[in-house]
Design a protein around this motif. Sequence first.
Motif, PDB file in Angstrom:
ATOM      1  N   ASP A   4       0.848  -1.188   0.000  1.00  0.00           N
ATOM      2  CA  ASP A   4       0.000   0.000   0.000  1.00  0.00           C
ATOM      3  C   ASP A   4       0.886   1.241   0.000  1.00  0.00           C
ATOM      4  O   ASP A   4       2.111   1.157  -0.156  1.00  0.00           O
ATOM      5  CB  ASP A   4      -0.963  -0.028   1.188  1.00  0.00           C
ATOM      6  CG  ASP A   4      -0.250  -0.014   2.537  1.00  0.00           C
ATOM      7  OD1 ASP A   4       0.949   0.355   2.603  1.00  0.00           O
ATOM      8  OD2 ASP A   4      -0.900  -0.378   3.544  1.00  0.00           O
ATOM      9  N   ARG A   5       0.258   2.378   0.200  1.00  0.00           N
ATOM     10  CA  ARG A   5       1.015   3.643   0.117  1.00  0.00           C
ATOM     11  C   ARG A   5       1.974   3.833   1.283  1.00  0.00           C
ATOM     12  O   ARG A   5       2.800   4.742   1.263  1.00  0.00           O
ATOM     13  CB  ARG A   5       0.047   4.828   0.018  1.00  0.00           C
ATOM     14  CG  ARG A   5      -0.762   4.809  -1.272  1.00  0.00           C
ATOM     15  CD  ARG A   5      -1.677   6.021  -1.379  1.00  0.00           C
ATOM     16  NE  ARG A   5      -2.498   5.958  -2.575  1.00  0.00           N
ATOM     17  CZ  ARG A   5      -2.114   6.364  -3.792  1.00  0.00           C
ATOM     18  NH1 ARG A   5      -0.910   6.875  -3.941  1.00  0.00           N
ATOM     19  NH2 ARG A   5      -2.926   6.268  -4.811  1.00  0.00           N
ATOM     20  N   THR A   6       1.861   2.995   2.307  1.00  0.00           N
ATOM     21  CA  THR A   6       2.808   3.068   3.419  1.00  0.00           C
ATOM     22  C   THR A   6       3.814   1.916   3.373  1.00  0.00           C
ATOM     23  O   THR A   6       4.492   1.654   4.358  1.00  0.00           O
ATOM     24  CB  THR A   6       2.061   3.043   4.765  1.00  0.00           C
ATOM     25  OG1 THR A   6       1.375   1.792   4.912  1.00  0.00           O
ATOM     26  CG2 THR A   6       1.067   4.192   4.843  1.00  0.00           C
ATOM     27  N   ALA A   7       3.866   1.215   2.220  1.00  0.00           N
ATOM     28  CA  ALA A   7       4.806   0.113   1.980  1.00  0.00           C
ATOM     29  C   ALA A   7       4.482  -1.142   2.781  1.00  0.00           C
ATOM     30  O   ALA A   7       5.338  -2.006   2.953  1.00  0.00           O
ATOM     31  CB  ALA A   7       6.252   0.549   2.256  1.00  0.00           C
ATOM     32  N   LYS A   8       3.254  -1.257   3.266  1.00  0.00           N
ATOM     33  CA  LYS A   8       2.832  -2.490   3.937  1.00  0.00           C
ATOM     34  C   LYS A   8       2.293  -3.461   2.885  1.00  0.00           C
ATOM     35  O   LYS A   8       1.608  -3.061   1.947  1.00  0.00           O
ATOM     36  CB  LYS A   8       1.757  -2.202   4.983  1.00  0.00           C
ATOM     37  CG  LYS A   8       2.237  -1.277   6.098  1.00  0.00           C
ATOM     38  CD  LYS A   8       3.435  -1.863   6.837  1.00  0.00           C
ATOM     39  CE  LYS A   8       3.940  -0.963   7.942  1.00  0.00           C
ATOM     40  NZ  LYS A   8       4.745   0.165   7.410  1.00  0.00           N
TER      41      LYS A   8
ATOM     42  N   ASN B  32       8.190  -3.790   6.005  1.00  0.00           N
ATOM     43  CA  ASN B  32       7.961  -2.957   4.838  1.00  0.00           C
ATOM     44  C   ASN B  32       8.335  -3.689   3.556  1.00  0.00           C
ATOM     45  O   ASN B  32       9.254  -4.527   3.541  1.00  0.00           O
ATOM     46  CB  ASN B  32       8.792  -1.662   4.923  1.00  0.00           C
ATOM     47  CG  ASN B  32       8.394  -0.788   6.084  1.00  0.00           C
ATOM     48  OD1 ASN B  32       7.390  -0.102   6.049  1.00  0.00           O
ATOM     49  ND2 ASN B  32       9.204  -0.830   7.142  1.00  0.00           N
TER      50      ASN B  32
END
Length: 658
Positions: A50-54, A68
Motif C-alpha cells: 500500500d502507500r505506506t509500503a505495507k 515494509n
Amino acid sequence: MRTIVQLLAVSLAATFALAGGVPVAAQPLPEPVVGKPGELVANGGFDVGDRTAKPLAWGVEGNEAGANIVNLGAWRTAGLGSLEVKDVAGSSVAVRTERMVATTGASYEASAKVRLRTGAPASFELEFWDFDQNLLTTKSVTPGPGTEFQTVTLTGTAPAKTAHVTLRIFADVAAVGDSYWDQVTLRQVPLPYDKALGRDRELFLDDYRIESTHDLERVVHPGQKRQLPVVRADKPWEISAYTYGSTFKIGGTYKLWYTCFSDVAPNYHMCYAESANGVDWVKPHVGRVAYKDIPASQTNIVLQGSGTIAYNPKAPADRTFLLMKFQGGPNGYYGWKSPNGLDWTPLSPDPLLLDGDVSQVAYDETRDLYIASVKKRMFTSRTPGIYERSAFVSTSKDFLTWTEPQLATSGDYADDGLAESIGGLEGQIYGMPILPYEGLYIGLPWVFLTLNYTAGQYASAADGPVLPQVAVSRDLLRWVRPVRGSLLEPSLGGAWDDGALYTASNILVTDKEIRLYYAGFNNGHGGADPTDPNRDNHRGQTGLATWRRDGFVSLTNRSLPGTGDAGELVTKPLVFTGRDLHVNHVVFPKGEIRVSVLDAAGNELPGYGVRQALPLRGDRLDSTVRWSGGRTLAQLAGKEVRLKFSVVNADLYSYWIR
C-alpha cells in the motif's frame, strides 16, 4: 454489476470484458503443468504494497515500522520486491496472511525464502484456526545461520474443527535483527489420485485428471435465460415468488417448491407449483396454510417458513421428501418430513444444525447420502464488527444426525477485488447449493458483492448484487474455485432480474441440457431504496436458465490454422473398461479436435497417434472418437494409458469411456 468478470486466481486485480453472450473467461490454465496443488497465498512474492509500503493481502501487528516492502536487488529472489523485517530491541512485529479456508484432516505445505542481514531472523509459522477465531495449533521454524538466501519449509495437518489457515512471519522481542523474505507459498496436499476411470463423465471443472496443458483456457458459460419469469408473484399472498426452493421431475410432472413473501407473519412461506413442460406453471389449490380470509384449500401455501428439499424415492414412505429450514426457538436449521411434499411434520423438536438463515439440501443417490450446505457467520470480514457470510457443508445418512459443519467456501481476495472493481467493499458467500453430478460435486456459491451499508430498506445487512459462480469438490471437504465468472448474469437495467440472483437447490439434467430455476430480483440485496419512484414494484420472481449437457465450464482454444497456437491437454494415467471414447464438444469453423493415446512414458501408441485420429468437428453432445481403420479403445481396456487432446478453435466440455 452489468459486466462479465475475468478474475485471475493469483491476482489482486479484476479485469473486465463486455457482456453479450460471450463466455466468461478465467485465467489460462498454468503452463505447462496443472493438476498440482493451487497456490493459496496472495502476494507471496511481496511485489505490491500500500502507500505506506505495507504488503497487500497481509496484516502487520506490533511494531509496524519494522515490516515494509522494499525493492532492493540484493535482497530479493524474484519479482520486484521482498519483505524487510527489522526488529529492534524491546519490540516485536508480526506479518500474517489473510485467513484462508482450510479443511479438517487435510495436510498443508508452506515454504519461504529468507536471507538474514544482521542479528537474529524472524520465525516462519503455519497456523490453524477454528470457527470462533481461536488458534488451534501452530507449526514453527526458525531459519538457520548464514547470510545467503535459504528455503524454510513447514508441513502440518489441520486438526478437528479447523476453519482457516494462515502463515505468519514473526519477530519477538528476543529476535533482534534484519531479515528479508520472498516467495512465500502455501498449498494443500491434494487427494490421492485414482487411475481407475469409471463410467461417469470427466468434466474440466478441476485439474484432478489433468497432467499438462498449453494454450487452453478454462471458461465459464453463463446460462441462457428465458426473457420472462416462469413463475410470477400473481396471487394475493405473493408479494414475491422466487426460488429459495427445489424443483424435481417426478413421473411426467415438474414440481416446484418456492418461497412466497407476503404481508402476513412469518412473511416467508413455502408454496407449490407444477408443470407439464417446466415452463408453463400452475399453482393448484393444495394449500395447508390459509391467507387472511382465504382458506387453505384455496391457496398453494404448504408450509409456514421456507427451505429446500431433498427427494429420495427409496426412503421410507413418510419421508420421501425431507426439508431443512431456518426457524427460531432456538435459532437453527430444523428438519421436516413429508410423504408427498404437501403435508409436512417436524422431524425433531431440536435444530439439526445451529446458526441460521440460508440452507440448501440435496440427496446423492450414488452414496445414499444427504448433503446440507448452511450459511454461517464469522467475524472475519474486513469491516470491524461485521460478520462474514460463508458456506459450510455437513452430511447425514438419515437426515437426523449430521456431521460437524466444515467451512467450504468463503469470500477471498478475488471476491474482494471484484467488489472493489464496482466501487464496493468486499465479497462474501451468501449460500451455496451443492449438485451431485457425474461422480463429483458442483457448488454454486452465491457471491455477494457488498457495496455499502447505507442503501435500501435492509441497508444494515449490506446492499449489492448476488452472482452465482462455480466451485467443485471430489469429497465434499476440499473445495476449489479454479475459475471465476458468473453462471448467471443480471439482465440490463429495468428488467425483472436486473438485481440480485439466487438459484434453486438442484438442477434437472437430460441427455441434452441442464435446467436451473433461479430467483431474480429487480433490486440488490439491500432491497428497495425509499427514494426510488418504483419502490412499490420491487420483488423477486422465478426464472429459468439452461445450458448444454455438461455446459457450465469448458476448456477453450481460439486458434485458427496458420494463426494462433493450437491447444493441447494430456491426462494423468487412466485405466478403464469399455471400448469407445466419447467427447462433448463445440468445434467452430476451421477448427478440430483430435485425440491420441499415449503409453505410460508419454509416447504415442501405434495406431492411436494424432495422425491416425479422425478429427471431431461441429457441435456434438456425444461424438465417438475413432482412429483410422475404425480402431476403438477395446484392446487397451485394463492397460494404463494417457489421452492427449489436440484442440483448434473449439470448446471441450467432457469425455467418458464406455
